[in-house]
Design a protein around this motif. Structure first.
Motif, PDB file in Angstrom:
ATOM      1  N   THR A   1       1.720  62.129 -24.950  1.00  0.00           N
ATOM      2  CA  THR A   1       2.411  62.803 -25.501  1.00  0.00           C
ATOM      3  C   THR A   1       0.806  62.543 -26.841  1.00  0.00           C
ATOM      4  O   THR A   1       1.593  64.155 -28.179  1.00  0.00           O
ATOM      5  N   GLY A   2       0.027  62.148 -26.536  1.00  0.00           N
ATOM      6  CA  GLY A   2      -1.107  61.693 -28.488  1.00  0.00           C
ATOM      7  C   GLY A   2      -0.799  61.366 -29.562  1.00  0.00           C
ATOM      8  O   GLY A   2      -1.532  61.172 -29.970  1.00  0.00           O
ATOM      9  N   TRP A   3       0.806  60.673 -29.055  1.00  0.00           N
ATOM     10  CA  TRP A   3       1.532  59.658 -30.357  1.00  0.00           C
ATOM     11  C   TRP A   3       0.361  58.318 -30.511  1.00  0.00           C
ATOM     12  O   TRP A   3      -0.333  57.728 -29.355  1.00  0.00           O
ATOM     13  N   MET A   4       0.387  58.078 -31.185  1.00  0.00           N
ATOM     14  CA  MET A   4      -0.642  56.620 -31.151  1.00  0.00           C
ATOM     15  C   MET A   4       0.255  55.254 -31.177  1.00  0.00           C
ATOM     16  O   MET A   4       1.367  55.349 -30.894  1.00  0.00           O
ATOM     17  N   VAL A   5      -0.291  54.048 -30.223  1.00  0.00           N
ATOM     18  CA  VAL A   5       0.387  52.993 -29.884  1.00  0.00           C
ATOM     19  C   VAL A   5      -0.896  52.306 -30.651  1.00  0.00           C
ATOM     20  O   VAL A   5      -1.657  51.918 -31.475  1.00  0.00           O
TER      21      VAL A   5
END
Length: 721
Positions: free
Chosen positions: A593-597
């Protein structure tokens, strides 16, 4: 005085090179005249042997790479999958490595991509990291440059290009093992047997099936090339051009290996110890061994500069050992031979080197600021029983299968393929021969310049002694940690294949048995051909059908729940959202997704280790308020509960994530020999699913399927007890 000694050493090396280049043709001509063969005939014969051997080595490597590609396609149905489904096959740290490769390709320029990786603040919340240094992303940098420079964008998809490079490197790995065995035995039949054993024992020789982008899959092929070149370099009576070629190959592969894997200097330390023992017993040319030490120093220095001043290389045991060896060598060169001090130094040489190494390493760790790999030392302390701990991370590492002693199944598999019995036979013969040579050296008998077949002294060949010591040291590691079997087993294949194909080994054995009924040289030559042929046919009959079945069977890897979760995140979650959950799942989310974690599946950074432990508290027996405070401290917006962890039924009680958390949090009570978890709060991952206060005040469920439950972390809440 020291400079004059070094000049003498260089002059002797030049003279030796010139002498060996002159003597080699003369000796060959004498031998050919005795056998009635013309030099032209011998040249054609040698060329044919070299050509077909190289052809067999390259073909073996290419076939292995094709085999891996075909097996991977059959296992994952890769070509028929969508991009998201392909990316899900990368699990844990593999997902992180591949995600950065994707980011490099998406960057407007390579320079911009590198800058964003070295100043990365879009991966882990509230943290800016130098991803290139911390995660050793040099393989991804090289792969992205090759992909764009070769114009492959219109020809092949990025994922195929990436895994194709890794499979190609595995082909080089196998070719290097082939060449090593061939150089040692003199016959490429040994190389063929090495490759056969390597592929048959693939479960124990490589991790390529489970983790394609892992650092060792990029690095170990270069180490295998270094070992092959080092094997040739250590040989006696090597002509100058071959020696220079081997030296350059050792230099290039050592440096490349060090750049590809953060733990490479530990493996090179084991190799340096092997060379140190080889030199201590005067079983190799001291000049050659010390040239390899210089290669280590140069690689460490260059690696330190190009890895953003990586302090882990300065405090590595490799640097301390090599510095101690060079210092001890200088002392020996500056002392007059025959004096009491020079004799005492020779006797105390090993003790002196070990003392200087330990002292220097201790001083470096005192004065060089470093944090890297501190957890590794703590783990070793607990593993050896020198310390006990309730720390979640340490106990979790101790429970990992790769960090435990190897199981009986491992030895059973090696025995069923006949590898282990032949390795033990070869090792025993070589060890006894080496012991005899060391005893002769102590008695003052010099080594022979050329060891002939009829001498039966395989222990006088320095390259053989090196490999014996090296496999023993790697074997000791493999007996303690199963994960290190991937370093040991390939060289077990190589050494066993060399032994059964080497007439010298059989001749050494017959010398001890004092055979008189049959001519020992003739019998040694026959056995060196017959034994590997019989082994090859038996392996072909038993294992070839299994390998073909593997390639013909269509396996299915499909994870619809994870696909649904990633699809929901891409469609419904805000772009600036931060996700919290298990580190392994966070790696997949970052890739797909490329979302921050909030955490990553990496274990070389103290801050990330602490984050992982804190985020894992969602599976502990703590209050909703405690969990809320932990998650909001990392600016997390969404929480993902995995049913497989929450309801885990592990084979070993006490090694489940929730068990380790209970121990770390002091929630384990022991009564009458039984232990059980007790807390005034229920297990968070269970309680949150019941949707009652106070959990609904802190968290709102927004998505769920059979495997995952996603909760939005509320920003405005009323705290209740």
């Amino acid at each position: 005085k020291m400079s004059s000694g070094a000049a003498d050493l260089r002059q002797r090396k030049k003279q030796n090179c010139m002498e060996s280049d002159k003597m080699a043709p003369e000796e060959r001509n004498k031998e050919n005249s005795k056998l009635g063969r013309s030099p032209k005939y011998m040249l054609i014969q040698r060329f044919a042997k070299l050509f077909f051997g190289c052809l067999a080595a390259v073909t073996s490597g290419m076939m292995y790479a094709v085999y891996l590609s075909t097996y991977h396609e059959r296992k994952f149905w890769f070509s028929s999958r969508q991009e998201l489904e392909r990316e899900i096959t990368f699990q844990g740290d593999s997902a992180i490595y591949y995600s950065f490769y994707k980011e490099l390709l998406k960057a407007p320029s390579f320079e911009r991509g590198v800058y964003e990786l070295t100043h990365n603040n879009k991966t882990v919340s509230l943290k800016t990291i130098n991803a290139v240094q911390q995660m050793t992303l040099y393989p991804e940098l090289i792969a992205s440059v090759l992909y764009q420079a070769s114009g492959s964008e219109e020809v092949i998809e990025p994922v195929y290009f990436y895994i194709g490079i890794v499979f190609g490197l595995q082909g080089i790995y196998v070719t290097a093992l082939f060449v090593t065995s061939w150089v040692m035995s003199g016959t490429w039949l040994a190389g063929m047997l090495t490759v056969a054993w390597f592929i048959i024992n693939r479960t124990d020789t490589t991790r390529i099936d489970y983790s394609i982008p892992s650092r060792e899959n990029w690095a170990l092929p270069y180490f295998a090339c270094q070992v092959a070149a080092l094997t040739g370099y250590l040989k006696k009576n090597l002509n100058c051009s071959a020696e220079k070629f081997c030296y350059l190959l050792v230099s290039a592969s050592t440096y490349t290996f060090m750049m590809m894997w953060e733990y490479s200097h530990y493996l090179l330390f084991v190799q340096a110890v092997s060379l140190f023992l080889l030199d201590s017993f005067s079983l190799a040319q001291t000049e050659k061994v010390h040239e390899v030490y210089k290669i280590y120093l140069f690689s460490l220095f260059l690696g330190y500069l190009l890895q953003f001043e990586n302090s882990a290389l300065l405090v590595s045991p490799l640097l301390s050992l090599v510095a101690a060896l060079m210092f001890s060598k200088c002392l020996q060169m500056n002392m007059k031979k025959g004096t009491f001090l020079s004799r005492l130094l020779k006797i105390m040489y090993i003790y002196l080197v070990l003392t200087i190494t330990v002292t220097l390493n201790f001083l470096l760790k005192m004065f060089v600021p470093h944090k890297e790999n501190e957890h590794l030392l703590k783990f070793i302390e607990v593993k050896l029983g020198l310390n006990t701990t309730k720390n979640f991370t340490m106990n979790w590492l101790l429970c990992q299968e790769s960090l435990q002693a190897p199981s009986q199944d491992f030895f059973l598999r090696l025995t069923q393929s006949s590898l282990l019995p032949f390795y033990i036979l070869v090792l025993i013969i070589c060890l006894f021969s080496v012991t005899q040579v060391i005893f002769r050296r102590i008695c003052g008998e010099p080594l022979k310049e050329t060891v002939k077949l009829e001498d039966g002294r395989i222990g006088e060949r320095p390259e053989i002694v090196y490999h014996v010591i090296h496999t023993i040291l790697l074997g000791c590691l493999a007996m303690c940690l199963e994960g290190t079997k991937y370093l040991w087993t390939p060289y077990v294949c190589m050494l066993a294949a060399f032994g059964v194909c080497s007439p010298e080994l059989w001749m050494t054995l017959f010398k001890w048995l004092r055979l008189k009924a049959v001519h020992p040289i003739l019998l040694a030559l026959i056995l060196s051909m017959a034994v590997p042929t019989i082994i090859g046919f038996s392996l072909w009959k038993e294992f070839f059908p299994r390998i073909m079945t593997e390639l013909s069977e269509l396996q299915e890897f499909y994870d619809p729940d994870t696909v649904e979760l990633m699809t929901w995140i891409k469609r419904q979650a805000p772009v600036a959202a931060v996700f919290a959950g298990s580190p392994q799942l966070m790696g997949v989310i970052k890739l797909c997704t490329g979302w921050m974690v909030s955490s990553l599946p990496l274990y070389n950074d103290d801050d990330l280790l602490k984050r992982n432990e804190n985020i894992y508290q969602i599976y502990s027996k703590r209050s909703a308020e405690d969990i809320y405070k932990i998650l909001t401290s990392y600016k997390a917006n969404f929480l993902i509960i995995e049913d497989s962890i929450c309801n885990e039924v592990g084979p070993v009680r006490g090694c489940r994530v929730k068990d380790l958390l209970d121990i770390a949090n002091g929630h384990v009570v022991c009564e009458e020999g039984d232990s059980y978890a007790y807390s005034k709060y229920g297990r968070f991952c269970h309680e949150i699913k019941l949707n009652y206060s106070p959990y609904v005040n802190y968290f709102t469920r927004v998505y769920w399927n059979r495997s995952y439950f996603v909760y939005k972390i509320n920003t405005v809440i009323s705290f209740q007890s």
